[in-house]
Scaffold this motif. Structure first.
Motif, PDB file in Angstrom:
ATOM      1  N   ASP A 161       3.019  -2.643   4.563  1.00  0.00           N
ATOM      2  CA  ASP A 161       1.941  -2.316   5.498  1.00  0.00           C
ATOM      3  C   ASP A 161       1.553  -3.561   6.290  1.00  0.00           C
ATOM      4  N   PRO A 217      -0.180  -1.008   0.175  1.00  0.00           N
ATOM      5  CA  PRO A 217      -1.564  -0.728  -0.233  1.00  0.00           C
ATOM      6  C   PRO A 217      -2.309   0.246   0.662  1.00  0.00           C
ATOM      7  N   CYS A 261       4.728  -8.011  -5.041  1.00  0.00           N
ATOM      8  CA  CYS A 261       4.066  -7.983  -3.733  1.00  0.00           C
ATOM      9  C   CYS A 261       3.806  -9.384  -3.183  1.00  0.00           C
ATOM     10  N   ASP A 262       3.520  -9.415  -1.908  1.00  0.00           N
ATOM     11  CA  ASP A 262       3.123 -10.643  -1.204  1.00  0.00           C
ATOM     12  C   ASP A 262       1.623 -10.817  -1.435  1.00  0.00           C
ATOM     13  N   VAL A 311       4.997  -6.959   1.349  1.00  0.00           N
ATOM     14  CA  VAL A 311       4.034  -5.891   1.644  1.00  0.00           C
ATOM     15  C   VAL A 311       4.529  -5.216   2.909  1.00  0.00           C
ATOM     16  N   LYS A 339      -0.895 -11.403   1.438  1.00  0.00           N
ATOM     17  CA  LYS A 339      -1.236 -10.260   2.278  1.00  0.00           C
ATOM     18  C   LYS A 339      -2.064  -9.217   1.541  1.00  0.00           C
ATOM     19  N   ILE A 340      -1.800  -9.030   0.259  1.00  0.00           N
ATOM     20  CA  ILE A 340      -2.505  -7.978  -0.472  1.00  0.00           C
ATOM     21  C   ILE A 340      -3.995  -8.281  -0.565  1.00  0.00           C
ATOM     22  N   ALA A 364       1.107  -2.058  -4.724  1.00  0.00           N
ATOM     23  CA  ALA A 364       0.659  -3.236  -3.972  1.00  0.00           C
ATOM     24  C   ALA A 364       1.593  -3.580  -2.818  1.00  0.00           C
ATOM     25  N   ARG A 365       2.812  -3.072  -2.830  1.00  0.00           N
ATOM     26  CA  ARG A 365       3.730  -3.323  -1.711  1.00  0.00           C
ATOM     27  C   ARG A 365       3.385  -2.462  -0.497  1.00  0.00           C
TER      28      ARG A 365
END
Length: 294
Positions: free
Chosen positions: A280, A39, A66-67, A278, A70-71, A36-37
């Motif tokens: 990405d 994705p 993870c954030d 995250v 954002k995910i 998830a960090r």
């Protein structure tokens, strides 16, 4: 950051790719495990191509790291592409049970076909896929409620495919972590090095560290400040010096050990000690979204 021309596609990955292509014919549900960090970066486009047409579930692991704000955007993106999705903490029994229920739900259509023919439904055949170090083995062990698959925080640890019976409803095919032969987008390589899916030494230490510091400054300043009790708004050399002094990373003469300090920060980021992130970006997601439609 300059991209190094690195061959990271060892023989066992070539063999595993062929075996996945052969086995996919008998698979009912494909579960792809994604960190998830990262994705977007931790999803293998090769695996997406060969599993097209199957019932597919993306399990975003490491929810606790993870954030979440954002995910959710990335989750929506994959749902629009036809995937079922779950954001999970594999240490949470409720999340693991949700994965089990989702797999059974995705296989329901296939089981109903057996019933309509007056036949007893056979266990679903579920393939677990993903790149190295995203939590595949941990997921299998949680589903099997035993150490059915070896788990280690090292890319390329699982080497062989194996069937694992979970219960009367389904059985799993574990597969080795597989990276694409190369990444044309250097940002993907950087992100995967940061989360530990490819080895850090594939990229220059100084450049990877500098990228991480700038990334934290631009996106997660408070998270970094909290972890190290150091002002991350300072120049990079000052940040490095202050972390080294706080952690006692010194060499003879009282000079700071820069290399050890940089390795420490990269390792702690990989291990999730600088959390709720995250790597990405929305921009990369949008670029990918557009390119798929041209």
């Amino acid at each position: 950051m300059q991209q190094k021309n690195v061959h990271w596609f060892p023989g066992h990955m070539v063999k595993a790719m062929r075996e996945i292509e052969d086995r996919i014919k008998v698979i009912d549900v494909v579960v792809e495990v994604v960190d998830a960090r990262a994705p977007l970066s931790s999803k293998n486009p090769f695996l997406e191509k060969i599993t097209n047409g199957k019932k597919r579930l993306i399990v975003f692991t490491k929810k606790d790291l993870c954030d979440l704000n954002k995910i959710l955007l990335f989750e929506k993106y994959y749902q629009e592409k036809g995937y079922a999705t779950l954001i999970s903490d594999l240490n949470d029994k409720k999340d693991v049970n949700s994965i089990v229920n989702k797999i059974i739900f995705l296989g329901q259509e296939r089981q109903e076909k057996y019933l309509k023919k007056g036949m007893k439904p056979q266990p679903l055949r579920v393939m677990i896929i993903g790149i190295p170090n995203v939590g595949k083995s941990t997921l299998i062990n949680r589903l099997a409620k035993k150490n059915a698959a070896s788990a280690r925080n090292t890319p390329g640890h699982t080497r062989a495919q194996q069937w694992i019976r979970i219960n009367e409803n389904f059985e799993l095919l574990d597969t080795p972590g597989i990276l694409p032969p190369h990444y044309e987008d250097k940002q993907t390589s950087i992100n995967l090095a940061l989360i530990g899916s490819i080895k850090e030494n594939i990229l220059p230490l100084d450049e990877l560290y500098s990228y991480l510091i700038k990334f934290l400054q631009d996106n997660y300043l408070e998270n970094a400040n909290k972890r190290y009790s150091v002002d991350f708004s300072l120049p990079e050399n000052e940040i490095t010096k202050n972390i080294a002094l706080k952690r006692g990373l010194l060499i003879k003469g009282g000079e700071i050990d820069e290399e050890s300090t940089k390795k420490l920060v990269l390792r702690e980021f990989k291990d999730g000690l600088i959390s709720l992130v995250v790597v990405d970006s929305y921009a990369r997601l949008w670029k990918t979204f557009i390119s798929k439609r041209i």
